[in-house]
Write an enzyme that holds these catalytic residues in place. Sequence first.
Site, PDB file in Angstrom:
ATOM      1  N   PRO A 184       0.836  -1.196   0.000  1.00 56.39           N
ATOM      2  CA  PRO A 184       0.000   0.000   0.000  1.00 56.39           C
ATOM      3  C   PRO A 184       0.877   1.255   0.000  1.00 56.39           C
ATOM      4  CG  PRO A 184      -0.687  -1.547   1.702  1.00 56.39           C
ATOM      5  CD  PRO A 184       0.628  -2.026   1.195  1.00 56.39           C
ATOM      6  N   CYS A 242       0.139   5.378  -0.104  1.00 55.84           N
ATOM      7  CA  CYS A 242      -0.856   6.444  -0.162  1.00 55.84           C
ATOM      8  C   CYS A 242      -0.524   7.437  -1.257  1.00 55.84           C
ATOM      9  CB  CYS A 242      -0.931   7.156   1.180  1.00 55.84           C
ATOM     10  SG  CYS A 242      -1.685   6.160   2.483  1.00 55.84           S
ATOM     11  N   TYR A 249      -0.725   4.242  13.386  1.00 56.37           N
ATOM     12  CA  TYR A 249      -2.144   4.487  13.201  1.00 56.37           C
ATOM     13  C   TYR A 249      -2.929   3.801  14.322  1.00 56.37           C
ATOM     14  CZ  TYR A 249      -0.253   6.254   8.858  1.00 56.37           C
ATOM     15  OH  TYR A 249       0.496   6.945   7.953  1.00 56.37           O
ATOM     16  N   LEU A 281      13.297  -1.960   1.517  1.00 54.93           N
ATOM     17  CA  LEU A 281      14.524  -1.896   0.731  1.00 54.93           C
ATOM     18  C   LEU A 281      14.906  -3.258   0.161  1.00 54.93           C
ATOM     19  CD1 LEU A 281      16.766   0.699   2.603  1.00 54.93           C
ATOM     20  CD2 LEU A 281      15.329   1.027   0.581  1.00 54.93           C
ATOM     21  N   GLY A 321       7.557  -1.630  -2.574  1.00 54.00           N
ATOM     22  CA  GLY A 321       6.828  -0.377  -2.493  1.00 54.00           C
ATOM     23  C   GLY A 321       7.389   0.664  -3.428  1.00 54.00           C
ATOM     24  N   ARG A 322       8.233   1.551  -2.894  1.00 59.06           N
ATOM     25  CA  ARG A 322       8.697   2.672  -3.700  1.00 59.06           C
ATOM     26  C   ARG A 322       9.540   2.244  -4.901  1.00 59.06           C
ATOM     27  NH1 ARG A 322      10.157   6.629   1.286  1.00 59.06           N
ATOM     28  NH2 ARG A 322      10.281   4.615   2.358  1.00 59.06           N
TER      29      ARG A 322
END
Length: 392
Positions: free
Chosen positions: A25, A27, A188, A310, A332-333
Amino acid sequence: MPQPRLFTPISLRNVTAKNRIVISPMCQYSATDGMADDWHLVHLGKFAQGGAGIVMTEATAVNAEGRITHGDLGLWHDGQIAPLKRIAAFLRANGSVPAIQLAHAGRKGSMQRPWYGNAALTPEDHARGDTPWTIVAPSAIPMDDGWLMPHELTEPDLKALREDWRLATLRAVEADFDVLEIHCAHGYLLHEFLSPLSNQRKDAYGGDRAGRMKYPLEIIETVRAVWPSDRPLFVRISSVDGIDGGIDISDSVGFVNEAKARGADVIDCSSGGLMGSATAARIPRGYGFQVPFAEQIRRETKATTMAVGLILHPQQAEDILAEDKTDLIAVGREALFDPNWPLHAELALRETKGEIGDGTFASWPKQYGWWLERREPGLRKLDGPALPFRKV
């Protein structure tokens, strides 16, 4: 030659992913009133075209007050189902398992979109229409100096929130997702219950580890009760807080054992985030820095785990799986940098095994593979067997 472990299918309940790569996920802070739009369709759709086994939406709020920012996705009313259903259908049609992460931001709600500062809302944000709302938490402790003071949740509040999670789950079913993840990480709301630094309640939902786990486990039970029994349930955790007095790995092992008993199928092992940004570096970062958490939790609880953090290189991901450190690899990134990372990783691993030849692009969408296969012979004449795109 044996198939690389990274590209072997995995079955979770009645859902099978074609490989072990999961898009985490991430955002986008680009929704309006919680509604997914064409940005989200194209953003997530690229990863399905890029070959990922499972593609997961960003944190999707179970109520309006549970958003991190005004730009977050939501599933708090039925009108939000259709655009998400369109995305799930596109992901499935392009070979990926559609997954959704449900979340509540807790005291980290009512924040700036990150490109405006990633902090508490300011008058400049108010002028853009991003006005603050009342935030909630296990205890009336702000995240940091200058941040909003959260309302401490009462037992009636907790009951109402359980219903929000239940209804959001039913909407995720209606939107036709095959995997659901509960966000219990990164500072969260559910992570706030788990950590003694943010949960200083004196009732049954605070105190010792069992008390602090009580509400997140109730949410897992609530979601599992209405999430179809043939579909897997993921739980994302911060394996450690990385702060003195916070959650340590033994706390997470205890929580995972209880989550498994309540129907959690996969534990998504992240870390940190209790204070500051969800990606704030509280833990020393190197390649695969969170893999040891996934490995230890997998070993001590026998849970199916997912490693993240990573993991950038195909052989790195393959080695992590081959050494039985985890079951799934979350990207992810790096997928933002290269949406075709899974397809490039497959080429790189096949090239290592000497398998590049006819059908090099068989795994690619036919609309792309048809062109690339016909370009390949000419490139081989120019560059020889080691082509730059395989150096992922």
